[in-house]
Each structure stands twice: as structure tokens, then as C-alpha cells.
Design an enzyme around this catalytic site. Structure first.
Site, PDB file in Angstrom:
ATOM      1  N   THR B  19       0.811  -1.216   0.000  1.00  0.00           N
ATOM      2  CA  THR B  19       0.000   0.000   0.000  1.00  0.00           C
ATOM      3  C   THR B  19       0.844   1.266   0.000  1.00  0.00           C
ATOM      4  OG1 THR B  19      -0.760  -1.142   1.998  1.00  0.00           O
ATOM      5  CG2 THR B  19      -2.268   0.455   0.992  1.00  0.00           C
ATOM      6  N   ALA B  39      10.891  20.780  -4.765  1.00  0.00           N
ATOM      7  CA  ALA B  39      12.183  20.170  -4.453  1.00  0.00           C
ATOM      8  C   ALA B  39      13.328  20.879  -5.170  1.00  0.00           C
ATOM      9  CB  ALA B  39      12.182  18.695  -4.840  1.00  0.00           C
ATOM     10  N   ARG B  51       8.130  -8.530  -3.715  1.00  0.00           N
ATOM     11  CA  ARG B  51       8.209  -9.976  -3.648  1.00  0.00           C
ATOM     12  C   ARG B  51       7.547 -10.630  -4.854  1.00  0.00           C
ATOM     13  NH1 ARG B  51       6.881 -11.582   2.263  1.00  0.00           N
ATOM     14  NH2 ARG B  51       5.085 -10.398   1.586  1.00  0.00           N
ATOM     15  N   LYS B 112       9.696   1.124  11.413  1.00  0.00           N
ATOM     16  CA  LYS B 112       9.924   1.458  12.834  1.00  0.00           C
ATOM     17  C   LYS B 112      10.631   0.341  13.582  1.00  0.00           C
ATOM     18  CE  LYS B 112       5.435   0.373  12.063  1.00  0.00           C
ATOM     19  NZ  LYS B 112       4.527   0.897  11.050  1.00  0.00           N
ATOM     20  N   GLU B 197      -1.610  -6.491  11.877  1.00  0.00           N
ATOM     21  CA  GLU B 197      -0.374  -7.000  11.301  1.00  0.00           C
ATOM     22  C   GLU B 197      -0.471  -8.529  11.205  1.00  0.00           C
ATOM     23  OE1 GLU B 197       2.667  -5.288  10.768  1.00  0.00           O
ATOM     24  OE2 GLU B 197       2.283  -3.344  11.695  1.00  0.00           O
ATOM     25  N   LYS B 212       7.701   2.898  18.047  1.00  0.00           N
ATOM     26  CA  LYS B 212       7.567   4.320  17.727  1.00  0.00           C
ATOM     27  C   LYS B 212       7.963   5.189  18.922  1.00  0.00           C
ATOM     28  CE  LYS B 212       3.819   3.090  14.566  1.00  0.00           C
ATOM     29  NZ  LYS B 212       2.351   2.911  14.462  1.00  0.00           N
ATOM     30  N   GLY B 309      -2.231   3.990   6.575  1.00  0.00           N
ATOM     31  CA  GLY B 309      -2.921   4.125   5.297  1.00  0.00           C
ATOM     32  C   GLY B 309      -1.973   4.588   4.220  1.00  0.00           C
TER      33      GLY B 309
END
Lengths: 434, 434
Positions: B19, B39, B51, B112, B197, B212, B309
Site C-alpha cells: 500500500t 524540491a 516480492r 519502525k 499486522e 515508535k 494508510g
């Protein structure tokens, strides 16, 4: 990234030693080691100036050279950055900033009026000289909104920016509600507490908040600052009646700034609006500020913090100073000043619900006549409450409309007097979706 | 600052096309001009890998070179930045990041776990090679908390950082309350919605949020990341009873992370806590995250936004990419990795009110015995409610204490069973001041 063995200090000249200026001095004195670790080099004040040298500022300023005028700071070889904390869009503040840039110095400022009015010219001047102007403290005090917009959300097309950005107005509005006090009484209270600018219309007239909105809009939409394009209405006409009645219906009144890009141009408005009492904006009390940013990827980001005061504002000034010390050099408004687009101001066409408060004369069919005018304007009514005032025979009426266009509301407001049933002017406030 | 006439593009290799990876690709494709303007140079993807090459990703990937392995990206001459969106603290993610640094490439990651566990070693490796690791997306999704801490609040000594940083846990807790549903039912619901997860204990066990918190604590206090030092408790033992009863008393239960530096060491804890229902943290619904930062100058800053998200996380990844494109080069954790202090973990000693839920057997004097234990531990009672359960003869009792120390509460909890009047174990939750 590895610090050089003897890193040269960044040398500051501080112009203006009011609350914020002294706040900056205090941080630099208290956190020398912390700043040096984070900036990769020491941050030092070499020279300072303020209008009144003799004033007791409750700070040890003995290690710094006093100069007579802010422009002297811009001329010194031992100053790398002029920190302008004088304020005002003309006079010595402007002169000092321009001279600093011309003399090859970077500028950190908290001066929203200066930027809102001369931002484009100053940015061009800075970029032509390869210098920086940084101004995190100019908008919403300690809240890092400039950095968030320019850097953190740089991958987003920004849809809307809005916020409560004048703590004094928010203090007045929340205090009116909590104390059940009329505007004039709280205004006096705020004046005595020292919350108001020398010219209070800058606060209560919405000018100060509009300066901030114009700066945010420029960064959000990549446009030249267009302070002239902000539709401004202050809080002077917000009555305790409206505050109470809005509260009855689950709303709070806030001086809300909204900026968004439309197909017709850039919409920027600053006005008292109703927001849901249980929304983050609705719950904002006292001098706290809040900025809500909506981006196409990130969705909604809400930033909240103290909008003014020595510590928060000095914190923002320090973040700019540390960025310069770290060698970060970005265009003033996030992209080269020459690439910022010119825009037309556009009045909002976004439909919204509206709050209307009318006082009707005690005449048969009065309410029917009002309903007819609204119906003819294409406005349908969501909720209505009629109050009775037996003493006067007048009937205050409160209406929350369904979503309608600003044009329809304007048309209705213009037409309502012709019914002959109104006492005084109708009050109309937009209900902003937040 | 003025863009060169033919600015070289920044060339990305993207590892991982889930995602977030596809979210990044979409932003780069949709906003090429915007990104280039902001930028100062084009941002281009040269190579990608994932994968499963054949999976339909609903995105046009035809312009990019596919490589077989993320480590191949690190070896390519036409890649300046490896964007690691694979995840996991070992395996290919770690290899790719290490090889990228060794081969002179900068790294942007949302990982993280990798940073919480290997952050110090990776930061040292990066700095030794003069390379960057940026990781805004690793903490709190689209909320710019890393930048705010590292840059905007760099003039502050940070006092406390806390927040709700796992959207799945917050979804489960708010959904339990809104639906009146038990933990197990909502857990299943969340699993079906794909919110968990692969290893759900990462979420509900508080591990992910603790990763985190450990990252934030390092930046806040200038210390080496110490994930091992986080006291972790997940939300598995939060019952619908507790949620309902906390709500009765004006509280919400949140999985709250808190980090602060104490005289005894660094306190880092992640646990279900009560917060006032009308506080910003108490009002946080569903997958939204909130981080509260307290600095000595700025006071309290609250940041709120989507914690996960595609869009929000990709927005954070893009901010890091744009910073690299702009030439901003800061130490990984805000100051050189070698200067980060080693700390001891410290259990909190900060007094707080506590919520206790006990079930008492129907015996004479049961409540008096409990009160005596609390009194002996030096704990005084602010509010107490006793419920009657006529079926069982057991009496659930709810207690909110006045402020007391964690040690006193521990002592009381250990002593309570000796009264012989308890049915089951007492539930104890800290009420955090926010």
C-alpha cells in the site's frame, strides 16, 4: 554531517527586546550545550538593540554589544543573522530586514504584517542575494505550521487550510461564553490584561489573523502572498446572544480563517463562523491556536499549541535559527519566489449551512413572510427556534439552514428587509464544516 | 537557492510495493510538476522491486526497471536513494538498508521495527559514510512528528512526549465502546478488515507503538534508542466492563505511550491508561493518531492525523524524499549518533490517580478491608462506586484514587489478595494527566 573540529558559531544580531526577544535570549543562554549539539555549532548573540536601552528586562545582556539602531546590526561583520522582532510592516523593521539581506545576512523574523504586505518583494530580494528569510514565529506562535506546510506536506496538493490564529480573539469569544459577558466588557478585560495590540483592531478586526492566513495560503498553494485578497470580518459584531444561541444548538463561534484554491481563484476569508462544539476547533479555549491542513495524500492534519507568548514564539524563532545554523537553505515560501503564481481573489462558492438570527415585529404572518423569502432564495430550513420577548412584543427567531450557497444567503439577506417584519438587521454566520 | 538550469533529478529505487509503496509511486506520478517546483529538481523512480512481480497493483509501473531483490537497488548507479518499504527488523529490509548506506546511497524508510532495534548502529553507519537515513513515516503515519521534534522544537528541552500511535489498538478500543462489544469480537472484526499486522501481537501487544515511542524518545532526549527499556503492556486485558465503567466516570481508555527523562533515567512506558473523555486524547476516534509534545519553551504542542494508510504514510515518505532532493542533510536522530547519551531505563515515579476495579465476595466488612489496605498503603480514595450483582452475590467495586505513587499502588495490589475478600484479580489502570 560530522561536525567540524572547530565549528564556527552562528552569530546573531537581535533587533527588538520585548517578550519574544528576551525569550530568545533566555533560550540561548539556558540551552547553549543543547543548541550546539543539535545545530552542530554554537549559536551566539553578538549584538542587540531595542528602543529603550534602560528598561529593566530581567535578563543579563552584558555580554552583547548594544547598537543604537536595528539597521546597525545589518551592517556588522560579526552578525550572520539578523533576528527581527520589532514588528510593523514599515519603518525600522522593514529597513533592517532589507538592509540585512542587501548586506548578505540571513533574516529570521516573527513579523507577519511585514511578510503579508511585502513578502513577495522581500523573498525576491533574499533569493537574488542568495539569502534566507525564515518566519516560523510569524504564524500561530509555537505551532510549527510553516515547516509542516513547506516541508512535511510538500508531497501533497493542499486542499484547504484553516485555523484559529488569533489568541486574543479566541480568548474574547471563549471568555464571553464562559462568563456570559458582553463583547465590550471582555474587550476591556483583555485590554487590561495586556492581550490586545496597541491598535486593537489588528486583533479584533481580524487583520492580524488575516496576515497569517495570507502567508499560509501562499505556501499552501504556491501563490504570491495576496493579503489584499482576504475577505476580512472581525469579531466586533459577535454578540453574547449569538454565542449563547449558537451554544444552545451545539455550536461555538470562532474567528476562523479559511483558504482554498478554486477554479475561479484563491479564496481567503477570515470571519466569525460556527463550528460544532465537539470538534477540535470548537473545543479550543483561550489563547490556544489551531491550524487544520487538508492534503490530497495526508488527509487532515491538526496542529494545536500556544499561539503567542514569550516561550512559544521564541521556540519558533529558535527553530529558524537552528535551521540556518545547520545549513538548511530553502526558498522563502517553499519554492522560488519567481515561480509563485499570481492569483485572482475569489469569493467562496462552497455551500454551507448558515445560522441566521432575526428579530421579528409582532405582526401576524411575520414568520411566514420570512420563510417565503428563504424559500424563494432556494434556502431550506434545517432547524428553527422562536423565542418570545413579552416586554417588547418582538420575537427573536433563530434559523439553521440546510446547506446553501453564499449567493443564496446574500440574496435572502438583501430581500428580507422588504418584508417589513424585521426589527434591526439580521445576523448571518456561516457554519463551517471542520 | 535558485534552481540550476538543468537540475539533476533525484533518482529513487523503491523496495516494497505494498500500500505505501504504491502510494509513493502514485504521488510521484500525479504531482511531478509540484514536486519539481518544491524540491528544486525532478524526483524520478528508476527501479523498483517487490516480492511478487505479477500481483496486480493497479498502477502503471512500466517505466521502471524491475530488480529481483531490494539489495540490487542498493547496487545500482542510477539510484541515489533507496526507499525501503518492506518492513521487519531483519532480513532483506535490513540488508538493503545497510548495503545502500555502504554503497553511498541515502535511505528513506517507514520501518519502525528496524530503527527501534538497529537505529543506533544504522545511524552510526550512515554518518560514517556521510549518508542519510530519514524515517518520518515510521512514527504516526502522516503526522510530521519526527520533523517537529528534530527541527521545530530543537530550541526546547523536551519534558514529555506521549501519544496514541497505534491506530489498530485505538480502533479496537473505540469500537468496543461504541458497539458495546467485547475485546475478542472486535479483535476478529479488525482482523477481517485487514487492520492487524500478520503477527497481531505487534499491534495489540503494544510492540509496534513501543517501537515508535522508543524512536521519539531518542530524538526528544538526545539518547540512544532503547526499545528494550520500554515497559510494554498491550490492550488484551482491557475489558468492555472497564471501558464502560471508565466512561461512566468521564474517562476513555487509550493505549498511551509516555516518555520522559527523570533523574533516575529514561522512563518509557506503553500501556492502557485512562484519559479524560473531553481531552484531545480522549476524543481520538478510530485509526487517528495523536502525539503530544511538551517543551520547556513551547509548552504543549498537539499533532493529530491519520496514523496509517497509503496516502498519509506515503505523504510522510515523500517529505523525506523532498528533503533529500532539496539538499537538506541532518544527522539521523537530530544530532550526531556518537553524541547520543546512553541511559538507564527508569520506572515511572510520577504520581497519578489510578482506576481500580475489584470484585468483592459477599462477605461482611469486605469493603472495609479493602479500604484499610489502601489506607495503609497511603492511598486515599477520590471516588468509589459499588455495583450489585444479585445473581452471583459478588459486588464489583470501582475506585478512583487521589494522586498516589506507582509504588504505593503496586504495594496495595500485592496486599489486597491477603484480605480474602477478592474474587479474581484486581484491575488497575493509570489515569494519565494530559
Amino acid at each position: 554531517m560530522t561536525a567540524p573540529i572547530t565549528p564556527a558559531p552562528l552569530r546573531l544580531g537581535i533587533a527588538g527586546l520585548g517578550t519574544v526577544g528576551i525569550g530568545v535570549v533566555r533560550i540561548i543562554q539556558a540551552h547553549a550545550d543543547l543548541l550546539s549539539a543539535r545545530a552542530g555549532r554554537p549559536v551566539r548573540i553578538t549584538a542587540i538593540c531595542a528602543r529603550d536601552r534602560k528598561k529593566n528586562r530581567d535578563a543579563d545582556l552584558s555580554g552583547y554589544d548594544w547598537v543604537d539602531c536595528a539597521t546597525d546590526l545589518a551592517r556588522r561583520d560579526d552578525v550572520d543573522v539578523v533576528v527581527e522582532l520589532i514588528g510593523g510592516d514599515e519603518g525600522i523593521a522593514r529597513q533592517a530586514v532589507e538592509l540585512a539581506l542587501d548586506n548578505g545576512k540571513d533574516v529570521v523574523t516573527a513579523n507577519k504584517a511585514l511578510l503579508a504586505i511585502h513578502g513577495q518583494a522581500l523573498a525576491e530580494r533574499a533569493e537574488a542575494k542568495g539569502r534566507l528569510i525564515r518566519f516560523e514565529a510569524a504564524v500561530a506562535g509555537g505551532i510549527p505550521v510553516i515547516k509542516t506546510m513547506t516541508e512535511s506536506l510538500a508531497g501533497n496538493r493542499i486542499r484547504r487550510v484553516m485555523g484559529v490564529m488569533n489568541g486574543t480573539c479566541n480568548y474574547i469569544l471563549t471568555r464571553m461564553q464562559s462568563g456570559g459577558l458582553p463583547y465590550a466588557a471582555v474587550f476591556e478585560e483583555a485590554r487590561k490584561l495586556g492581550y490586545l495590540e496597541a491598535d486593537p483592531t489588528l486583533d479584533v478586526g481580524g487583520i492580524d489573523a488575516s496576515h497569517k492566513l495570507a502567508i499560509l495560503a501562499s505556501i499552501a498553494f504556491g501563490t504570491r502572498i495576496a493579503f489584499d485578497g482576504v475577505e476580512i470580518e472581525g469579531i466586533e459584531r459577535v454578540s453574547i446572544d449569538d454565542i449563547n444561541r449558537a451554544a444552545d444548538m451545539g455550536y461555538r463561534i470562532k474567528l476562523l480563517g479559511v483558504a482554498q484554491m478554486t477554479g475561479r481563484g484563491l479564496e481567503q476569508r477570515m470571519s466569525p463562523c460556527l463550528v460544532p462544539a465537539d470538534s477540535p476547533l470548537g473545543q479550543l479555549e483561550g489563547g490556544t491556536n489551531m491550524v487544520v491542513i487538508e492534503g490530497d495524500a495526508v488527509g487532515q492534519i491538526v496542529l494545536r499549541g500556544a499561539g503567542a507568548g514569550a516561550g512559544p514564539t521564541a521556540s519558533a524563532v529558535m527553530s529558524d535559527i537552528i535551521e540556518i545554523a545547520r545549513g538548511v537553505r530553502l526558498p522563502v515560501f517553499g519554492q522560488p519566489a519567481g515561480s509563485l503564481a499570481r492569483t485572482q481573489p475569489a469569493r467562496t462558492a462552497v455551500p454551507a449551512a448558515y445560522y441566521l438570527r432575526l428579530t421579528l415585529a409582532d405582526k401576524p404572518g411575520a414568520l411566514a413572510k420570512v420563510a417565503t423569502v428563504l424559500g424563494d432564495a432556494g434556502i431550506s430550513i434545517d432547524r428553527m427556534r422562536q423565542y418570545d420577548d413579552e416586554d417588547t412584543g418582538e420575537a427573536p427567531v433563530l434559523i439553521v439552514t440546510h446547506k446553501t450557497t453564499p449567493d443564496a444567503i446574500d440574496h435572502a439577506i438583501e430581500t428580507l428587509p422588504s418584508t417589513g417584519v424585521l426589527v434591526g438587521d439580521p445576523v448571518e454566520l456561516r457554519i463551517e464544516e471542520v
